[in-house]
Design a protein around this motif. Structure first.
Motif, mmCIF file in Angstrom:
data_model
loop_
_atom_site.group_PDB
_atom_site.id
_atom_site.type_symbol
_atom_site.label_atom_id
_atom_site.label_comp_id
_atom_site.label_asym_id
_atom_site.label_seq_id
_atom_site.Cartn_x
_atom_site.Cartn_y
_atom_site.Cartn_z
ATOM 1 N N MET A 1 45.220 41.545 37.044
ATOM 2 C CA MET A 1 45.489 40.088 37.377
ATOM 3 C C MET A 1 45.116 39.445 39.005
ATOM 4 O O MET A 1 45.385 38.347 39.025
ATOM 5 C CB MET A 1 47.053 40.051 37.251
ATOM 6 C CG MET A 1 47.677 40.332 36.202
ATOM 7 S SD MET A 1 49.551 40.054 35.941
ATOM 8 C CE MET A 1 49.814 41.418 34.896
ATOM 9 N N GLY A 2 44.533 40.277 39.706
ATOM 10 C CA GLY A 2 44.128 40.017 40.814
ATOM 11 C C GLY A 2 45.311 40.297 41.968
ATOM 12 O O GLY A 2 45.108 39.718 43.065
ATOM 13 N N ILE A 3 46.132 40.921 41.824
ATOM 14 C CA ILE A 3 47.449 41.235 42.736
ATOM 15 C C ILE A 3 46.889 42.512 43.422
ATOM 16 O O ILE A 3 46.968 43.484 42.759
ATOM 17 C CB ILE A 3 48.762 41.432 42.052
ATOM 18 C CG1 ILE A 3 48.829 40.156 41.211
ATOM 19 C CG2 ILE A 3 49.689 41.674 42.931
ATOM 20 C CD1 ILE A 3 50.098 40.099 40.287
ATOM 21 N N PRO A 4 46.830 42.451 44.655
ATOM 22 C CA PRO A 4 46.575 43.564 45.434
ATOM 23 C C PRO A 4 47.672 44.802 45.529
ATOM 24 O O PRO A 4 48.771 44.372 45.550
ATOM 25 C CB PRO A 4 46.307 43.186 46.952
ATOM 26 C CG PRO A 4 46.905 41.967 47.127
ATOM 27 C CD PRO A 4 46.976 41.179 45.608
ATOM 28 N N MET A 5 47.407 45.991 45.587
ATOM 29 C CA MET A 5 48.302 47.095 45.771
ATOM 30 C C MET A 5 48.696 47.306 47.124
ATOM 31 O O MET A 5 47.805 47.258 47.990
ATOM 32 C CB MET A 5 47.654 48.268 45.181
ATOM 33 C CG MET A 5 48.667 49.325 44.806
ATOM 34 S SD MET A 5 48.351 50.780 44.039
ATOM 35 C CE MET A 5 46.815 51.561 44.826
ATOM 36 N N LEU A 6 50.093 47.363 47.229
ATOM 37 C CA LEU A 6 50.681 47.384 48.584
ATOM 38 C C LEU A 6 50.748 48.862 48.880
ATOM 39 O O LEU A 6 50.699 49.882 47.974
ATOM 40 C CB LEU A 6 51.879 47.050 48.547
ATOM 41 C CG LEU A 6 52.204 45.453 48.303
ATOM 42 C CD1 LEU A 6 53.653 44.914 48.147
ATOM 43 C CD2 LEU A 6 51.601 44.631 49.289
ATOM 44 N N PRO A 7 50.380 49.159 50.116
ATOM 45 C CA PRO A 7 50.253 50.550 50.776
ATOM 46 C C PRO A 7 51.701 51.361 50.410
ATOM 47 O O PRO A 7 51.675 52.502 50.164
ATOM 48 C CB PRO A 7 50.232 50.563 52.290
ATOM 49 C CG PRO A 7 49.560 49.047 52.611
ATOM 50 C CD PRO A 7 50.185 48.075 51.416
#
Length: 141
Positions: free
Chosen positions: A118-124
């Motif tokens: 979906m284009g949502i970056p993964m958070l650390p």
């Protein structure tokens, strides 16, 4: 007895049987079921809204793929049930938890993959949680 009351009693009875079969309603089981629902819904969004599902040629929704996903989730719950019964059989209390943690990690990875599509970056913090779950799973098996 009114139909509403019959339905309420039936749902309560099914819930009690389900809870008993799976060794009680724990935080782990609740988390697994929530992760499964989030994964399924996010998969529907990837296919239905974004039309980018890697599970179909067109990337769009496909009922057969949906049923296959639900079947896999049902089998996951059966493995939790089997793990609990194994705990009872050999007198331990960690097999069910290890299985739940393993499947939670798997569901979380799938949710992260769907979010990536979906284009949502993964958070650390999510990456760290996956690492912790994987380490915990390894220690308990």
């Amino acid at each position: 007895m009114q139909p509403k009351n019959v339905f309420t009693v039936f749902v309560g009875l099914v819930g009690a049987i389900f809870t008993s079969l799976f060794g009680g309603w724990s935080t782990g089981l609740s988390t697994l079921i929530m992760f499964m629902a989030i994964d399924y819904i996010s998969g529907l969004i990837v296919a239905g809204v974004f039309k980018k599902s890697p599970k179909t040629k067109s990337g769009a929704l496909n009922s057969k793929v949906g049923w296959k996903g639900l079947s896999k989730k049902g089998m996951t719950l059966l493995f939790v049930l089997i793990a609990y019964r194994l705990d009872l059989l050999i007198g331990t209390d960690y097999i069910r938890d290890a299985v739940i943690i393993g499947y939670c990690a798997n569901e979380l990875l799938s949710i992260v993959e769907n979010a990536g599509i979906m284009g949502i970056p993964m958070l650390p913090v999510i990456t760290k949680a996956i690492d912790i779950l994987s380490t915990k799973e390894d220690k308990e098996t």
